[in-house]
Design an enzyme around this catalytic site. Sequence first.
Site, PDB file in Angstrom:
ATOM      1  N   HIS A 184       4.720  -9.740   2.941  1.00 31.01           N
ATOM      2  CA  HIS A 184       3.826 -10.760   3.523  1.00 31.01           C
ATOM      3  C   HIS A 184       3.123 -11.601   2.463  1.00 31.01           C
ATOM      4  O   HIS A 184       2.455 -12.586   2.787  1.00 31.01           O
ATOM      5  CB  HIS A 184       2.834 -10.139   4.514  1.00 31.01           C
ATOM      6  N   THR A 239      12.569   5.514  11.159  1.00 27.78           N
ATOM      7  CA  THR A 239      13.587   4.522  11.523  1.00 27.78           C
ATOM      8  C   THR A 239      13.274   3.193  10.844  1.00 27.78           C
ATOM      9  O   THR A 239      12.138   2.715  10.883  1.00 27.78           O
ATOM     10  CB  THR A 239      13.629   4.355  13.063  1.00 27.78           C
ATOM     11  N   GLN A 275       1.416  -9.337  -6.450  1.00 23.61           N
ATOM     12  CA  GLN A 275       0.959 -10.722  -6.621  1.00 23.61           C
ATOM     13  C   GLN A 275       1.839 -11.523  -7.577  1.00 23.61           C
ATOM     14  O   GLN A 275       1.705 -12.740  -7.658  1.00 23.61           O
ATOM     15  CB  GLN A 275      -0.497 -10.743  -7.126  1.00 23.61           C
ATOM     16  N   THR A 308       0.839  -1.204   0.000  1.00 26.08           N
ATOM     17  CA  THR A 308       0.000   0.000   0.000  1.00 26.08           C
ATOM     18  C   THR A 308       0.871   1.250   0.000  1.00 26.08           C
ATOM     19  O   THR A 308       0.654   2.179  -0.789  1.00 26.08           O
ATOM     20  CB  THR A 308      -0.936  -0.020   1.227  1.00 26.08           C
ATOM     21  N   CYS A 346      -8.949  -7.090   1.197  1.00 27.55           N
ATOM     22  CA  CYS A 346      -9.365  -5.808   1.776  1.00 27.55           C
ATOM     23  C   CYS A 346     -10.788  -5.437   1.412  1.00 27.55           C
ATOM     24  O   CYS A 346     -11.397  -4.624   2.082  1.00 27.55           O
ATOM     25  CB  CYS A 346      -8.406  -4.695   1.422  1.00 27.55           C
ATOM     26  N   ASN A 355      -4.876  -9.470  -8.534  1.00 29.95           N
ATOM     27  CA  ASN A 355      -5.041 -10.173  -7.257  1.00 29.95           C
ATOM     28  C   ASN A 355      -6.356 -10.933  -7.148  1.00 29.95           C
ATOM     29  O   ASN A 355      -6.503 -11.809  -6.309  1.00 29.95           O
ATOM     30  CB  ASN A 355      -4.923  -9.179  -6.096  1.00 29.95           C
ATOM     31  N   SER A 383       5.600  -6.616  -1.764  1.00 33.80           N
ATOM     32  CA  SER A 383       5.199  -6.640  -0.358  1.00 33.80           C
ATOM     33  C   SER A 383       5.581  -7.975   0.276  1.00 33.80           C
ATOM     34  O   SER A 383       5.207  -9.043  -0.236  1.00 33.80           O
ATOM     35  CB  SER A 383       3.682  -6.432  -0.284  1.00 33.80           C
TER      36      SER A 383
HETATM   37  C1  LIG Z   1      -2.090  -6.330  -6.073  1.00 31.47           C
HETATM   38  C2  LIG Z   1      -1.906  -5.789  -4.687  1.00 31.47           C
HETATM   39  N1  LIG Z   1      -1.346  -4.597  -4.509  1.00 31.47           N
HETATM   40  C3  LIG Z   1      -1.157  -4.060  -3.288  1.00 31.47           C
HETATM   41  C4  LIG Z   1      -1.545  -4.745  -2.149  1.00 31.47           C
HETATM   42  C5  LIG Z   1      -1.336  -4.114  -0.804  1.00 31.47           C
HETATM   43  O1  LIG Z   1      -0.240  -4.706  -0.148  1.00 31.47           O
HETATM   44  P1  LIG Z   1      -0.058  -4.573   1.452  1.00 31.47           P
HETATM   45  O2  LIG Z   1      -1.024  -5.531   2.078  1.00 31.47           O
HETATM   46  O3  LIG Z   1       1.369  -4.975   1.684  1.00 31.47           O
HETATM   47  O4  LIG Z   1      -0.302  -3.170   1.807  1.00 31.47           O
HETATM   48  C6  LIG Z   1      -2.153  -6.006  -2.282  1.00 31.47           C
HETATM   49  C7  LIG Z   1      -2.644  -6.735  -1.101  1.00 31.47           C
HETATM   50  O5  LIG Z   1      -3.516  -7.561  -1.171  1.00 31.47           O
HETATM   51  C8  LIG Z   1      -2.325  -6.549  -3.589  1.00 31.47           C
HETATM   52  O6  LIG Z   1      -2.897  -7.737  -3.773  1.00 31.47           O
END
Ligand SMILES: Cc1ncc(COP(=O)(O)O)c(C=O)c1O
Length: 381
Positions: free
Chosen positions: A200, A236, A178, A70, A323, A149, A198
């Site tokens: 995670h 930081t 993704q 994000t 989300c 996604n 990202s």
């Molecule tokens: C295509 C895509 N972009 C951005 C994000 C956002 O990533 P984060 O959860 O690390 O903020 C996601 C999360 O599902 C995603 O699938």
Amino acid sequence: MIYFDNSATTKPYKEVLESFIKVSSEYFGNPSSLHGFGGKAERLLMQAREQIAHLLNVKHNEVYFTSGGTESNNLAIKGTALMHRKRGRHIITTGLEHASVKEAMDQLKELGCSISIIAPDKNGIVHAEDIEKEITPETILVSVMHVNNEIGSIQPIKEIGEMLKKHSRVVFHVDNVQGIGKVPLDLYQASVDLCTISAHKFHGLKGNGVLFIRDGLRLSPLLSGGNQEWKMRSGTENVAGIVAMAKALRLTINNMERRLSQILSIKRYIFEEMNKIEGITVHTPEKNSAPHIVNFSIEGFKAEVFVHALGERGIYISTTSACSSKKAAASSTLMAMGIPEKDAKSAVRISLSYDNTMEEAEVFIEAVKENVIRLREVMKS
Ligand SMILES: Cc1ncc(COP(=O)(O)O)c(C=O)c1O
């Protein structure tokens, strides 16, 4: 438990957690401190940056650490818009993007930018020529995701990058959250200027990400303060999370080399079996889709009913993206592809990791069949 929601988040690898604990407990100094203990943390940060750069095939000074997808998307988009506001205020994106791109664009629109949204075709894929038609002398940025996604369609990033070479003043941003570790993408070959990942989503920890910023490209920072990350992102650094992210990326890329064929056969099996079940429509395109995502609708059922029914058996899948799943809204990607709203509302997504097995896929298919029959009986009575 069968965990088929890896596009929402993944289980951190054991080695990733071990790295996090070791760095947090033994090297907790602030990398900006002048003393030797801070210096040790700074060296770890530098090593992680070099490792990540090596794995992404880019230079270490092109890797900027952020708090995740994000933030990287917001920095790429708003940072470009702020930097180039005097040159132009037109941005091109697609109808497929994640909320962190979509909503950043909405905010810029309120501030006076004009945003062109390219519609995907019926397979959830946008085309370079449709993007090119929208380019004007005012265009400063094109932002296109690599792997969608919700349905897993792969966008033609290389073709778009090639086309954009003719428009050298337009910055090219790719959200590769993704795609990383699943669908190879050479950032230099595809002429990408900015790229989001990202941790995670590839068995690292939540709260860590990267924005690749091509050498020489300038953005306005969104977070000002202590001038970390070459003044691009103050705050930081989360050294332990960053070291853990470097490890997660290395393990994921190793797995991609060893286990891609396994995940592909699981996906193929799920595809074939789904197509045999009456009332199920698979939305993920068979060609040009990532190895880990399958999206389908079940005629007559709300997606959340199905997700809960499988959840009761310990099988975890998702409605649309994580989300937006609690909003019970129809999938925006499917709507953009022209899928009718009632089908888009009954769409569910499974997303695999390299740790999933064929046995799990077989149990999942049986559970889908049983639930379709059971829920139909309930609806009739
Ligand atoms: C295509 C895509 N972009 C951005 C994000 C956002 O990533 P984060 O959860 O690390 O903020 C996601 C999360 O599902 C995603 O699938």
